[in-house]
Design an enzyme around this catalytic site. Structure first.
Site, PDB file in Angstrom:
ATOM      1  CG  LEU A  29      23.847 -89.298  75.250  1.00  0.00           C
ATOM      2  CD1 LEU A  29      24.674 -88.118  75.749  1.00  0.00           C
ATOM      3  CD2 LEU A  29      24.126 -89.503  73.785  1.00  0.00           C
ATOM      4  CG  ASP A  30      18.875 -90.236  81.006  1.00  0.00           C
ATOM      5  OD1 ASP A  30      18.478 -91.409  81.136  1.00  0.00           O
ATOM      6  OD2 ASP A  30      18.173 -89.242  81.227  1.00  0.00           O
ATOM      7  CD  GLU A  77      18.780 -94.736  83.654  1.00  0.00           C
ATOM      8  OE1 GLU A  77      18.777 -94.296  82.504  1.00  0.00           O
ATOM      9  OE2 GLU A  77      18.093 -95.706  83.995  1.00  0.00           O
ATOM     10  CD  GLU A 133      22.097 -96.715  80.177  1.00  0.00           C
ATOM     11  OE1 GLU A 133      21.208 -96.210  80.856  1.00  0.00           O
ATOM     12  OE2 GLU A 133      22.361 -96.356  79.019  1.00  0.00           O
ATOM     13  CD  GLU A 134      25.224 -97.364  76.457  1.00  0.00           C
ATOM     14  OE1 GLU A 134      25.166 -98.483  75.903  1.00  0.00           O
ATOM     15  OE2 GLU A 134      24.252 -96.601  76.541  1.00  0.00           O
ATOM     16  CG  ASP A 159      17.559-100.398  76.825  1.00  0.00           C
ATOM     17  OD1 ASP A 159      16.590-101.166  76.831  1.00  0.00           O
ATOM     18  OD2 ASP A 159      17.989 -99.819  77.834  1.00  0.00           O
ATOM     19  CG  ASP A 206      23.683 -94.127  73.830  1.00  0.00           C
ATOM     20  OD1 ASP A 206      23.347 -92.950  73.751  1.00  0.00           O
ATOM     21  OD2 ASP A 206      22.901 -95.051  74.093  1.00  0.00           O
ATOM     22  CG  ASP A 241      22.500 -93.128  81.460  1.00  0.00           C
ATOM     23  OD1 ASP A 241      23.015 -93.264  80.333  1.00  0.00           O
ATOM     24  OD2 ASP A 241      21.266 -93.067  81.639  1.00  0.00           O
TER      25      ASP A 241
END
Ligand code: AHG
Ligand code: MN
Ligand code: MN
Length: 338
Positions: A118-119, A275, A93-94, A64, A70, A116
């Site tokens: 920044l969701d 998540e 996630e990053e 993404d 983020d 995560d």
């Protein structure tokens, strides 16, 4: 007494006695996550003012597009956990891979944290709510051994604690250590999270459904039938596109959230570790249910890789049960009934 403000730190310390093995380590870790949340909140709040806004020219490990905030939130969380001394590794996630954190003052840390940072980051540029999601596991490897992938590939049922922060009209931190769910609203005038939502329980049923209905034609037949039913029943559709925000509404007001498989995401889009599991833990602790579209309980799914994706349906228990019936009635495959 009851009108007295209870801060997050005070609450966490009071709750320490709930754990048979309480040594203050988890307490310290939760407090450090609270600090990181305040730092991220400060930056999110001024996102429109500074040149931190915009898309960074890189993609995250799931492909993404990554927003600059983020990366900022990711780094702040890692920094806070690095200084905490209670966390031996993180998976985000990053980050493609997990990051090992060296011991602070030679003390072996017992926990790993998944998050995560920044969701809902596509919402930043338009000033719509975003969030942070986290989960805490006890490491499986020996205290003085090297951290391994299996320390992270634990089932959601093994979570020691999980929570989220929503940066919305106000900033709220919601967490659970497996003994109910509580929410704390940030009072910016004193810089403290204060207990505002005690022992959150989701209504058994509710008036909202939350799904990206734009993908309707890409959903399987049983999912389309269920969504038709929601629409026929005059449920109100709300879809923010920040999972944290959509789940927060459902937790407080009741309803159902769905992210099924689509052609683009045949296994679902949302990440199991960062998540689905933490939010399913919160949902179940509040009396809700969380399953995938094969009807298996999310928290019992066996993770095989850090960035694994899953379909998800979660929310008010009666509504999730009703959705299950649609799947059993219309699905061409035989689902894993739970
Ligand atoms: P993230 O910003 O961490 O990548 O998460 C975005 C997720 C989730 O928050 C939201 O529910 C979903 O993506 C929205 O996806 P669609 O735009 O495909 O509906
Ligand atoms: Mn997300
Ligand atoms: Mn994210």
């Amino acid at each position: 007494m009851e009108n007295r403000i209870i801060t997050l730190d005070e609450f966490i310390i009071r709750k320490q006695k709930d754990f048979s093995y309480a040594t203050g380590e988890l307490t310290g870790l939760l407090r450090d996550i609270g600090v990181a949340a305040k730092i991220v909140n400060r930056e999110v709040n001024k996102a429109g003012l500074v040149n931190i806004l915009g898309t960074e020219e890189e993609s995250n490990s799931s492909g993404d597009t990554v927003q600059k905030l983020d990366m900022y939130a990711n780094q702040k969380l890692i920094d806070c956990l690095r200084n905490s001394g209670e966390c031996c590794a993180i998976a985000s996630e990053e980050n493609e891979d997990f990051v090992t954190i060296p011991p602070v003052e030679d003390k072996a840390a017992k926990y790993v944290v998944v998050f995560d940072p920044l969701d809902g980051s596509s919402n930043i540029d338009v000033n719509v709510s975003v969030g942070t999601i986290f989960g805490i596991y006890r490491r499986q490897s020996g205290d003085n051994d090297t951290v391994v992938l299996d320390d992270f590939l634990q089932k959601g049922t093994d979570l020691i604690a999980a929570g989220y922060v929503i940066y919305g009209t106000s900033t709220i931190l919601v967490y659970s250590t497996g003994n109910g769910v509580n929410g704390f609203t940030l009072d910016p005038s004193i810089g403290e999270f204060c207990l505002s939502h005690r022992d959150i329980k989701i209504p058994a049923s509710g008036g909202y459904y939350s799904v990206n209905q734009g993908y309707y034609l890409k959903f399987d037949l049983e999912m389309r039938r269920y969504i038709d039913y929601c629409s026929d029943s005059n449920l109100r559709l709300r879809y923010i596109g920040s999972m944290v925000s959509d789940i927060h509404r459902i937790l407080i007001q009741g309803g159902i959230f769905l992210y099924p498989n689509t052609r683009k995401y045949p296994k679902g889009k949302l990440r199991l570790l960062y998540e689905c599991n933490p939010l399913s833990f919160i949902m179940e602790q509040a009396g809700g249910k969380a399953i995938n579209t094969k009807l298996a309980r999310i928290l019992e799914m066996e993770p095989r890789e850090l960035h694994q994706r899953s379909t998800i349906v979660m929310g008010s228990p009666d509504m999730v049960d009703e959705m299950k019936e649609f799947v059993m009635r219309y699905s061409t495959e035989s689902p894993t009934i739970v």
